[in-house]
Enzyme design. Structure first.
Site, PDB file in Angstrom:
ATOM      1  NE  ARG A   1       5.924  -3.539  -2.141  1.00  0.00           N
ATOM      2  CZ  ARG A   1       5.228  -2.298  -2.857  1.00  0.00           C
ATOM      3  NH1 ARG A   1       4.234  -2.579  -1.861  1.00  0.00           N
ATOM      4  NH2 ARG A   1       5.217  -1.708  -3.806  1.00  0.00           N
TER       5      ARG A   1
ATOM      6  CG  HIS B   1       1.782   0.821   0.377  1.00  0.00           C
ATOM      7  ND1 HIS B   1       1.396   1.625  -0.688  1.00  0.00           N
ATOM      8  CD2 HIS B   1       1.326  -0.550  -0.313  1.00  0.00           C
ATOM      9  CE1 HIS B   1       2.064   1.557  -1.509  1.00  0.00           C
ATOM     10  NE2 HIS B   1       1.900  -0.308  -1.161  1.00  0.00           N
TER      11      HIS B   1
END
Length: 112
Positions: free
Chosen positions: A71, A76
């Site tokens: 994730r 990011h």
């Protein structure tokens, strides 16, 4: 228990994706499908992150840090997202995750 409902549904949705009549190349090429899959993995990872440390320690058969780490990369470090790895996640890892989660997640009540 809200996590279990959300997480269980997300995992089952991801488990369904490889059964859609699209070949491997379509999944890799289609930006829309890629985005949808990545979003579901983000949601799954965020839900896993919210699980208590105690529960994670009691259920070490679930790869919590891998789910959360995936994730974090998607959210990011998106330039590091590897579509071949994503394909492996939805075709191999998610079906295995479903098996393990069904052992620890109580069944959802029937829909009204």
């Amino acid at each position: 228990m809200l996590f279990f409902g959300i997480c269980g549904n997300r995992v089952k949705e991801l488990f369904f994706l490889p059964k859609i009549p699209h070949g491997k190349n379509t999944a890799i090429i289609s930006i829309l499908l890629q985005s949808a899959i990545e979003r579901q993995l983000e949601i799954l990872g965020e839900a896993a992150r919210r699980i208590s440390d105690d529960f994670q320690q009691e259920n070490k058969q679930i790869p919590w840090s891998d789910i959360i780490g995936q994730r974090n990369i998607i959210a990011h470090q998106y330039e590091k997202v590897n579509q071949k790895r994503i394909w492996q996640v939805i075709t191999v890892d998610i079906p295995n995750l479903v098996i393990e989660l069904e052992k620890i997640i109580p069944p959802m009540p029937p829909e009204i």
